[in-house]
Scaffold this motif. Sequence first.
Motif, mmCIF file in Angstrom:
data_model
loop_
_atom_site.group_PDB
_atom_site.id
_atom_site.type_symbol
_atom_site.label_atom_id
_atom_site.label_comp_id
_atom_site.label_asym_id
_atom_site.label_seq_id
_atom_site.Cartn_x
_atom_site.Cartn_y
_atom_site.Cartn_z
ATOM 1 N N ARG A 18 89.531 -9.806 -48.906
ATOM 2 C CA ARG A 18 89.714 -8.762 -47.798
ATOM 3 C C ARG A 18 90.828 -9.140 -46.565
ATOM 4 N NH1 ARG A 18 85.766 -5.565 -46.992
ATOM 5 N NH2 ARG A 18 83.879 -5.643 -48.343
ATOM 6 N N ILE A 39 85.929 -10.320 -53.854
ATOM 7 C CA ILE A 39 86.029 -9.312 -52.750
ATOM 8 C C ILE A 39 86.217 -10.028 -51.354
ATOM 9 C CG2 ILE A 39 84.696 -7.600 -51.387
ATOM 10 C CD1 ILE A 39 83.786 -6.718 -54.300
ATOM 11 N N GLN A 82 81.726 -10.626 -56.269
ATOM 12 C CA GLN A 82 81.638 -10.681 -54.538
ATOM 13 C C GLN A 82 82.738 -12.196 -54.003
ATOM 14 O OE1 GLN A 82 80.296 -8.169 -52.601
ATOM 15 N NE2 GLN A 82 80.069 -7.560 -54.632
ATOM 16 N N ILE A 111 89.996 -2.198 -47.684
ATOM 17 C CA ILE A 111 88.989 -2.333 -48.564
ATOM 18 C C ILE A 111 87.690 -1.840 -47.491
ATOM 19 C CG2 ILE A 111 87.337 -3.961 -49.670
ATOM 20 C CD1 ILE A 111 89.943 -5.779 -50.324
ATOM 21 N N LYS A 112 86.801 -1.156 -48.166
ATOM 22 C CA LYS A 112 85.768 -0.633 -47.574
ATOM 23 C C LYS A 112 84.846 -1.903 -47.066
ATOM 24 C CE LYS A 112 85.350 3.733 -49.978
ATOM 25 N NZ LYS A 112 84.385 4.449 -50.901
ATOM 26 N N GLU A 113 83.859 -1.524 -46.099
ATOM 27 C CA GLU A 113 82.869 -2.464 -45.822
ATOM 28 C C GLU A 113 81.765 -2.694 -46.717
ATOM 29 O OE1 GLU A 113 82.879 -4.155 -42.946
ATOM 30 O OE2 GLU A 113 84.798 -3.394 -42.581
ATOM 31 N N ASP A 114 81.339 -3.680 -46.743
ATOM 32 C CA ASP A 114 79.852 -4.173 -47.951
ATOM 33 C C ASP A 114 79.083 -2.992 -47.690
ATOM 34 O OD1 ASP A 114 81.256 -6.099 -49.247
ATOM 35 O OD2 ASP A 114 80.629 -7.533 -47.578
ATOM 36 N N PRO A 115 78.351 -2.572 -48.572
ATOM 37 C CA PRO A 115 78.364 -3.478 -50.018
ATOM 38 C C PRO A 115 79.388 -2.721 -50.649
ATOM 39 C CG PRO A 115 76.270 -2.125 -49.833
ATOM 40 C CD PRO A 115 76.824 -2.075 -48.458
ATOM 41 N N ILE A 116 80.140 -3.303 -51.546
ATOM 42 C CA ILE A 116 81.262 -2.703 -52.527
ATOM 43 C C ILE A 116 81.188 -3.496 -53.803
ATOM 44 C CG2 ILE A 116 82.621 -1.735 -50.703
ATOM 45 C CD1 ILE A 116 84.647 -3.941 -51.534
ATOM 46 N N SER A 117 81.577 -2.828 -54.922
ATOM 47 C CA SER A 117 81.707 -3.650 -56.339
ATOM 48 C C SER A 117 83.221 -2.948 -56.660
ATOM 49 C CB SER A 117 80.807 -3.034 -56.959
ATOM 50 O OG SER A 117 80.666 -3.457 -58.291
ATOM 51 N N TYR A 118 83.952 -3.777 -57.342
ATOM 52 C CA TYR A 118 85.268 -3.311 -58.082
ATOM 53 C C TYR A 118 85.144 -2.921 -59.417
ATOM 54 C CZ TYR A 118 88.138 -5.892 -54.483
ATOM 55 O OH TYR A 118 88.950 -6.611 -53.452
#
Length: 154
Positions: free
Chosen positions: A31, A27, A24, A37-44
Motif C-alpha cells: 500500500r 497488500i 493480506q 490500490i483499492k480500499e479494503d477488503p481486496i484480494s490479489y
Amino acid sequence: MTSDQITIRNATLEDLSILLHFEQGIITAERPYDVTIKEDPISYYDLKQMILDDSSCVVVAETEGKVVSSGYAISKRARNYLNHEYYAYLGFMYTDPEYRGRGINALIVEELKKWSEEKGLKEIRLTVYSDNLPAIKAYEKVGFKKHIIEMRLE
C-alpha cells in the motif's frame, strides 16, 4: 535456523487460511508504494484456483510444522515481439516477519525455478515496486536483474 530445517513443498488447500493471511500481509506492505490500490477488503489472487491449476505452482516453506513463507510461479504468454513464447511469472512472495533474513525466499525462488525449468520456461520474471528496496535487494541476491520500469501518469 539453517536451510535443512526448512521444507519447501507444494501448497495444499489445507494451507489456504495461512496463505490468505499472507496475501493480506503483501497488500499491507505494498500500500505505501501504490496509491492506486483499492480500499479494503481486496484480494490479489485466486489462491484456491492457483493451488488446483496445473499451469501454476504455489509453494510454501515450512519449519517445525509452521508455514512461514510462500511464492508462486505461473506460465504466461509473452508479448509477440519477444524471443520467447511463454515465461514463468513469479509472485506471492511473502515471508512471516519473524523468519525474514534467513534465506527462505531464496529457497522458494529456487523451487519455483525448478518448476519453471520442468515446464520448459527458460525466461523468469517478476514485478516489484521501484521504491521497495528490501524486496529488490532480496531478488537481486538470487540473481534477478532490473529490466524495465513501468511509469504512470494521473
